[in-house]
Scaffold this motif. Sequence first.
Motif, mmCIF file in Angstrom:
data_model
loop_
_atom_site.group_PDB
_atom_site.id
_atom_site.type_symbol
_atom_site.label_atom_id
_atom_site.label_comp_id
_atom_site.label_asym_id
_atom_site.label_seq_id
_atom_site.Cartn_x
_atom_site.Cartn_y
_atom_site.Cartn_z
ATOM 1 N N VAL A 1 82.996 21.001 -45.216
ATOM 2 C CA VAL A 1 82.038 22.051 -44.866
ATOM 3 C C VAL A 1 81.017 22.201 -45.989
ATOM 4 O O VAL A 1 81.241 21.785 -47.123
ATOM 5 C CB VAL A 1 82.747 23.420 -44.641
ATOM 6 N N TRP A 2 79.866 22.817 -45.647
ATOM 7 C CA TRP A 2 78.895 23.183 -46.676
ATOM 8 C C TRP A 2 79.403 24.407 -47.425
ATOM 9 O O TRP A 2 79.895 25.362 -46.838
ATOM 10 C CB TRP A 2 77.538 23.500 -46.048
ATOM 11 N N GLN A 3 79.262 24.358 -48.744
ATOM 12 C CA GLN A 3 79.599 25.488 -49.592
ATOM 13 C C GLN A 3 78.441 25.775 -50.538
ATOM 14 O O GLN A 3 77.520 24.970 -50.655
ATOM 15 C CB GLN A 3 80.881 25.204 -50.386
ATOM 16 N N GLN A 4 78.510 26.907 -51.207
ATOM 17 C CA GLN A 4 77.423 27.325 -52.081
ATOM 18 C C GLN A 4 77.918 27.452 -53.517
ATOM 19 O O GLN A 4 78.889 28.155 -53.791
ATOM 20 C CB GLN A 4 76.877 28.678 -51.604
ATOM 21 N N ILE A 5 77.239 26.718 -54.429
ATOM 22 C CA ILE A 5 77.510 26.867 -55.844
ATOM 23 C C ILE A 5 76.530 27.914 -56.376
ATOM 24 O O ILE A 5 75.312 27.753 -56.249
ATOM 25 C CB ILE A 5 77.292 25.537 -56.595
ATOM 26 N N VAL A 6 77.041 28.970 -56.958
ATOM 27 C CA VAL A 6 76.195 30.049 -57.468
ATOM 28 C C VAL A 6 76.451 30.237 -58.949
ATOM 29 O O VAL A 6 77.603 30.330 -59.378
ATOM 30 C CB VAL A 6 76.468 31.372 -56.724
ATOM 31 N N ASN A 7 75.390 30.267 -59.732
ATOM 32 C CA ASN A 7 75.505 30.488 -61.166
ATOM 33 C C ASN A 7 74.990 31.879 -61.500
ATOM 34 O O ASN A 7 73.802 32.154 -61.376
ATOM 35 C CB ASN A 7 74.706 29.437 -61.938
ATOM 36 N N GLN A 8 75.878 32.770 -61.926
ATOM 37 C CA GLN A 8 75.504 34.150 -62.200
ATOM 38 C C GLN A 8 75.175 34.403 -63.667
ATOM 39 O O GLN A 8 74.653 35.457 -64.015
ATOM 40 C CB GLN A 8 76.623 35.094 -61.755
ATOM 41 N N GLU A 9 75.485 33.430 -64.530
ATOM 42 C CA GLU A 9 75.201 33.571 -65.953
ATOM 43 C C GLU A 9 74.601 32.271 -66.471
ATOM 44 O O GLU A 9 74.985 31.186 -66.034
ATOM 45 C CB GLU A 9 76.478 33.867 -66.740
ATOM 46 N N SER A 10 73.683 32.366 -67.420
ATOM 47 C CA SER A 10 73.152 31.159 -68.039
ATOM 48 C C SER A 10 74.217 30.551 -68.955
ATOM 49 O O SER A 10 75.072 31.254 -69.496
ATOM 50 C CB SER A 10 71.891 31.479 -68.831
ATOM 51 N N PHE A 11 74.172 29.243 -69.127
ATOM 52 C CA PHE A 11 75.084 28.582 -70.054
ATOM 53 C C PHE A 11 74.422 27.327 -70.586
ATOM 54 O O PHE A 11 73.401 26.861 -70.057
ATOM 55 C CB PHE A 11 76.433 28.252 -69.387
ATOM 56 N N THR A 12 74.960 26.795 -71.660
ATOM 57 C CA THR A 12 74.465 25.550 -72.231
ATOM 58 C C THR A 12 75.462 24.435 -71.943
ATOM 59 O O THR A 12 76.655 24.678 -71.730
ATOM 60 C CB THR A 12 74.256 25.664 -73.751
ATOM 61 N N MET A 13 74.964 23.208 -71.947
ATOM 62 C CA MET A 13 75.831 22.048 -71.705
ATOM 63 C C MET A 13 75.367 20.887 -72.561
ATOM 64 O O MET A 13 74.166 20.672 -72.759
ATOM 65 C CB MET A 13 75.841 21.671 -70.225
ATOM 66 N N ASN A 14 76.318 20.150 -73.078
ATOM 67 C CA ASN A 14 76.066 18.958 -73.883
ATOM 68 C C ASN A 14 76.327 17.740 -73.000
ATOM 69 O O ASN A 14 77.483 17.391 -72.737
ATOM 70 C CB ASN A 14 76.982 18.943 -75.102
ATOM 71 N N PRO A 15 75.289 17.083 -72.513
ATOM 72 C CA PRO A 15 75.490 15.960 -71.578
ATOM 73 C C PRO A 15 76.384 14.855 -72.138
ATOM 74 O O PRO A 15 77.098 14.200 -71.378
ATOM 75 C CB PRO A 15 74.072 15.453 -71.331
ATOM 76 N N ALA A 16 76.354 14.643 -73.458
ATOM 77 C CA ALA A 16 77.179 13.583 -74.044
ATOM 78 C C ALA A 16 78.666 13.840 -73.819
ATOM 79 O O ALA A 16 79.460 12.895 -73.752
ATOM 80 C CB ALA A 16 76.887 13.453 -75.540
ATOM 81 N N ASN A 17 79.035 15.112 -73.700
ATOM 82 C CA ASN A 17 80.433 15.466 -73.474
ATOM 83 C C ASN A 17 80.813 15.479 -71.991
ATOM 84 O O ASN A 17 81.972 15.728 -71.656
ATOM 85 C CB ASN A 17 80.742 16.841 -74.072
ATOM 86 N N LEU A 18 79.842 15.240 -71.135
ATOM 87 C CA LEU A 18 80.067 15.344 -69.691
ATOM 88 C C LEU A 18 79.749 14.035 -68.963
ATOM 89 O O LEU A 18 79.520 14.029 -67.761
ATOM 90 C CB LEU A 18 79.220 16.478 -69.108
ATOM 91 N N LEU A 19 79.732 12.930 -69.696
ATOM 92 C CA LEU A 19 79.385 11.640 -69.119
ATOM 93 C C LEU A 19 80.526 11.079 -68.268
ATOM 94 O O LEU A 19 81.702 11.282 -68.565
ATOM 95 C CB LEU A 19 79.050 10.640 -70.227
ATOM 96 N N ASP A 20 80.145 10.335 -67.238
ATOM 97 C CA ASP A 20 81.163 9.663 -66.431
ATOM 98 C C ASP A 20 81.763 8.472 -67.158
ATOM 99 O O ASP A 20 82.921 8.098 -66.945
ATOM 100 C CB ASP A 20 80.588 9.229 -65.075
ATOM 101 N N THR A 21 80.969 7.867 -68.057
ATOM 102 C CA THR A 21 81.423 6.711 -68.825
ATOM 103 C C THR A 21 80.935 6.846 -70.263
ATOM 104 O O THR A 21 79.741 7.070 -70.492
ATOM 105 C CB THR A 21 80.878 5.396 -68.232
ATOM 106 N N GLY A 22 81.832 6.711 -71.238
ATOM 107 C CA GLY A 22 81.461 6.816 -72.636
ATOM 108 C C GLY A 22 81.352 8.255 -73.096
ATOM 109 O O GLY A 22 81.548 9.202 -72.327
ATOM 110 N N ASN A 23 80.989 8.422 -74.377
ATOM 111 C CA ASN A 23 80.884 9.764 -74.948
ATOM 112 C C ASN A 23 79.644 9.963 -75.806
ATOM 113 O O ASN A 23 79.594 10.850 -76.651
ATOM 114 C CB ASN A 23 82.135 10.090 -75.775
ATOM 115 N N GLU A 24 78.637 9.105 -75.609
ATOM 116 C CA GLU A 24 77.373 9.286 -76.302
ATOM 117 C C GLU A 24 76.226 8.778 -75.446
ATOM 118 O O GLU A 24 76.387 7.857 -74.638
ATOM 119 C CB GLU A 24 77.378 8.589 -77.662
#
Length: 399
Positions: free
Chosen positions: A60-83
């Motif tokens: 089914v379709w669902q809704q992702i809702v972000n109620q607060e701002s946040f930061t993210m480090n893309p290097a830590n969120l990679l599908d492959t590798g860490n840099e």
Amino acid sequence: MSLKLYKDLIDDCSVACIPESGNVKSLKTAFVEKANPFSYSEDILNFAEGVGIPIWNGEVWQQIVNQESFTMNPANLLDTGNELVFGNDYYGYICMDSGSPEIVFSKNDSFPDGSAALTSRKFCHFYYGTIRKVSDDGLWIPIDSAGNKFGSSGTKWQDNVTVGIVPNSVWDLKHKPKISHPGLVEVNGVWLGAFQASAEEAFTFMSATNGLHVTSGKLATKYGAIPVTGTEGMNQFTFNEIAHKQGLRLPRYEEWLAGAFGSPQGENGANNYAWAKTTNTARTFTGCSVNTSTGAYDGINGVKPFAISAYNLHDCVGNVSEWTNDYSIKQDSTSWAWQNVLGAGMGQACLPFSGGMSALICGNNWDDGVLCGPRSVNLDSNPWNVNVLIGARLACDAA
């Protein structure tokens, strides 16, 4: 992260409330941006509050809702590798493979490794590469290492570059170019190619004749590639034609000037600021600090380490000249007549003489030395000319 999943939006009408299968909503024009873009000390992205993104969980379709701002480090969120790897475009996805929303970054432009197209939603993009350091007052003026505009204290402004997430390459689902094309950066509301256009697929032409209608081929915008020119059979008409087939276009001279701003002038005796040394004999690979034999990133040993503008466009100066979308009359005669210059089967042009129409080209060529600069322009080239010295840079309107 504060991403939350809602199947029923009735209790959340204050935050980007939309039907489950509707479009993305955001309280800000751009909801993903580089954090502290003028500090150059880290590669962190901000994800703003008040964002609603619909996503399919496989059932089914669902809704992702972000109620607060946040930061993210893309290097830590990679599908492959860490840099993050120099010279690459990266795409951010919200993935529902585990049943809960997770953010994953990938060099893949379809879906991340380990995920699936059905349950992944692309929501942002950035490019990782060379950045020219500029003022933090919104004017994007090149600075030296002491912060002086066009200064020469410490590291002079021409040499003051670094590596990281290119801030004006970041786009999201609300603030983006009209099409998802790698290697674009935003300049005053227009998305321009960070690199001179290269070939993604080889070009062929009508009647096997260079410069006539393109029958196959595709342009790319990427680091470490050989720019396309008349060597591949292209002229200004065919660059225009293939760009439009890809949802892109050539920039106007004024747009080119805006993007080239802050590029150092070429030198007669060196390739530090441009591939423009007067003893160069041919085009080379796109981008800063590039190995001229392989096209790979070569750090301090690569050529033209500072060949980048304030808006992070590479090679606006030197390498190959660039066609624009502007035309001029060459009034060398007043004997107006129909001239058969446009190519077989393309009609004729009424001109003051056979060479009486030009298309503006910018930046100058690989061996033009100090003639190469961020305002260099040449009005002496006919748009039908298949010239090995002239390539192009692509532009894309905002979505």
